[in-house]
Design a protein around this motif. Sequence first.
Motif, short mmCIF file in Angstrom:
data_model
loop_
_atom_site.label_atom_id
_atom_site.label_comp_id
_atom_site.label_asym_id
_atom_site.label_seq_id
_atom_site.Cartn_x
_atom_site.Cartn_y
_atom_site.Cartn_z
N MET A 1 0.66 -1.25 -0.01
CA MET A 1 0.12 0.03 -0.04
C MET A 1 0.80 1.18 0.24
O MET A 1 1.86 1.40 0.78
N SER A 2 0.57 2.21 -0.80
CA SER A 2 1.56 3.30 -0.86
C SER A 2 1.10 4.16 -0.03
O SER A 2 -0.03 4.16 0.59
N HIS A 3 2.04 5.04 0.49
CA HIS A 3 1.67 6.08 1.50
C HIS A 3 0.63 7.30 1.34
O HIS A 3 -0.15 7.57 2.06
N SER A 4 0.50 7.36 -0.15
CA SER A 4 -0.49 8.38 -0.56
C SER A 4 -1.85 7.84 -0.50
O SER A 4 -2.90 8.41 -0.39
N SER A 5 -2.08 6.40 -0.62
CA SER A 5 -3.18 5.82 -0.48
C SER A 5 -3.89 5.59 0.99
O SER A 5 -4.89 4.82 0.91
N LEU A 6 -3.02 5.82 1.77
CA LEU A 6 -3.58 5.49 3.17
C LEU A 6 -4.38 6.49 3.81
O LEU A 6 -4.52 7.47 3.37
N GLN A 7 -5.34 5.80 4.44
CA GLN A 7 -6.44 6.59 5.15
C GLN A 7 -5.91 7.62 6.38
O GLN A 7 -4.91 7.21 6.94
N GLN A 8 -6.39 8.60 6.38
CA GLN A 8 -5.78 9.78 7.48
C GLN A 8 -6.88 9.65 8.63
O GLN A 8 -7.96 9.39 8.58
N PRO A 9 -6.14 9.70 9.70
CA PRO A 9 -6.70 9.52 11.14
C PRO A 9 -8.18 10.64 10.93
O PRO A 9 -7.88 11.79 10.47
N VAL A 10 -9.19 9.95 11.64
CA VAL A 10 -10.29 11.01 11.59
C VAL A 10 -10.00 11.89 13.02
O VAL A 10 -10.20 11.29 13.99
N PRO A 11 -10.26 13.25 12.95
CA PRO A 11 -10.13 13.97 14.20
C PRO A 11 -11.46 14.07 14.94
O PRO A 11 -12.41 13.36 14.30
N ALA A 12 -11.45 14.37 16.30
CA ALA A 12 -12.62 14.21 17.16
C ALA A 12 -12.51 15.52 18.13
O ALA A 12 -11.52 15.99 18.27
N LYS A 13 -13.78 16.08 18.31
CA LYS A 13 -13.73 17.20 19.09
C LYS A 13 -13.25 16.78 20.73
O LYS A 13 -13.50 15.72 21.03
N GLU A 14 -12.67 17.49 21.13
CA GLU A 14 -11.99 17.51 22.58
C GLU A 14 -13.09 17.17 23.55
O GLU A 14 -13.89 17.91 23.65
N LEU A 15 -12.91 15.95 24.32
CA LEU A 15 -13.97 15.60 25.26
C LEU A 15 -14.33 16.51 26.26
O LEU A 15 -15.75 16.64 26.20
N PHE A 16 -13.58 17.29 26.79
CA PHE A 16 -14.01 18.15 27.62
C PHE A 16 -14.24 19.79 27.35
O PHE A 16 -14.28 20.71 28.22
#
Length: 738
Positions: A1-16
């Motif tokens: 799998m090439s680096h360009s095809s990798l999924q990017q982590p999904v951000p999340a709103k800070e819990l507090f």
Amino acid sequence: MSHSSLQQPVPAKELFSYPKYWAECYGTAPYLPMTRAEMDELGWDSCDIIIVTGDGYVDHPSFGMAVIGRFLESQGFRVGIIAQPNWNNTADFMRLGKPNLFYGVTGGNMDSMINRYTADLKVRNDDAYTPDAEPGKRPDRSVIVYSQRCKEAYNDVPVVIGGIEASLRRIAQYDYWSNEVRRSVLMDSTADILLYGNAERAMAEVADKLAAGVNIKNMDDIRGTVVVKPGTPEGWTEIDSTRIDWPRDPGSLEEAYGTSPYEYVQEEECESKKGQQSDIQPVRIVPLPLHRKTEFDSSKSCIRLPSFEKVRKDPALYAHASRVLHQESNPHNARVLVQKHGNREIWVNPPPIPLETPEIDGVFALPYQRRPHPSYGDAKIPAYDMIKTSVNIMRGCFGGCTFCSITEHEGRVIQSRSQESVLQELEEIRDKVPGFTGQISDLGGPTANMYHLNCKSAEIQASCRRLSCVFPGICKNLETSHKQTTELYRKARAIPGIKKIAIASGLRYDLAVEDPEYVRELVTHHVGGYLKIAPEHTEKGTLDLMMKPGMGTYDAFKKMFDKFSKEAGKKQYLIPYFIAAHPGCEDEDMMNLSLWLKRHKFRVDQVQTFYPSPMSLATAMYYSGRNPLKKLNYKGDRLYIPKELEQRRLQKAFLRYHDSRNWDVLRNALRKMNRSELIGDGPNQLVPAEEQSKDNRRPHNKKPAGKFQKARGGQWDNRAPRKKPVARKKPLANKKSR
């Protein structure tokens, strides 16, 4: 799998980071109130949120109602607790009045059915989560019953269900106790929304929106939630995964769908609308075999599972649905799952984004009293007594064992606390727990040694769809250094007042052997004579179906364990655990396991029989007779499933080959298997012949339990028999004094 095809982590709103509710001015409650009198003392005229739970209320971070309750309190809400209410009417559900925002319903820390029934469907005589272990304080299928009573009490108040019982029943699931496939618990409970997994993120968003006046019916896209919809929204793409045998050529697929799967499905326009521009975007349907070749907006795509009606009648489709569910468990790449129940749709949103270390530190830093509610007086809650001096250092498990449901609830991504957070909790235990003796019973979690073990690359982790990071072998992208765990152990031992720290959580020895320094630290300082590990079986075929490592890894760990024990000047023993009657495990497999036990001088006292818990892959095997670890079809091989009581008892008997009560059934089984040579009193034989079993040979289960057995909890005996004392005339007095 090439680096360009990798999924990017999904951000999340800070819990507090959510705005605090106006009621934060009331401050922190000593305990979340369980009565109107306690509410009056706090100056409350009402509760904003009421949590109904099947457990006794223990204000401790190991109890779900306390974690969610204290977290909501930190967001400014007034939270009440109704613990183990009388479910025969609505009186107990109304005792705190009408909640301003919603009821939160959980069955408790354990599934209510597993809590009440053994693997052989016998009723248990106690409940570890109830004061004085009193049984019968919660109904079967507690989430359904409690939710329905809440609706009866105040039918205009939203009901939010969660906890492990709801989490593992979010889609149609096989129910071992009724031996049938049941609907999603969201349908049967009549609740408004289901929160699955560790629910802090979803709970924060639901509570914030309800506080802002948003109708709960409009909350249909929150991660970690399940809702009911009338159908797939306009403009979405459905990946059709409702079948397992597809035509191989695209032409056949086109014929089956009546159109090319690469084109949008267009409805015929009626005469009155011809020539007018329509804003309607019809749903696009793509057959599963072609979805990787088709371009569509992944953010508006879902996977259609076989319907409840189909999986109830077709075990192969049930196994397929289970396979898809597990493949869609990575929060960074999972897609929405849709399953039709009658004329409505169960809509399973992607899993919640795992908590970052500062967030999980914040959850564990909430103002827990670390004790049961004072209303219980001197009553003992066994589950609390077991964990009151233990510390949970992480969440999640990437082991993927098919018989276990931890991964389906907590996820595969490890969420670890900081060392500072753990050390602070140890100091709180020292200072707050009555009668603390300096002994910490555990530093662990779902496993003992996955603390801060994550993928080396966030992008690779976000793209991965493996069911396990350690099976069939340890992934090359997995961080296996136990350095942070070793450092944590050393710092914990240095805290004044901490005398001894045991590691009681299950150890992944296949990971431990990758870091000998960790094993040395563990064996030297944290093993009190015995260490529990779980090979679960010895035979490769069964181990593969369990997704467990082979016995070569066990042998390597034992060699390391024995070496470091000797260096430390200690006599220490491994306590391996095994499972009988696992799907795919044949009688010959159990016979070979039994021979392994005898060769290694193990005598099992208490045994574990496979328990088909909701949503696990092994439960899908049990119900369907097929292997969902592989792509399914109707012509595939079938698994041997020991379902009948006699089959399960035979496999248990092989684990307890030394028990004279099992000798008759084992002799009969060995003869049927053409293995009569294993009957006799020789060192390589399993059970004695009939005439030998009737004389002066004392069965091992009749052996008097001495001090040594008590230290082990009566589980195992891998020692040589004791020699009788010579020329001593007072053995009875000595025995009595032990």
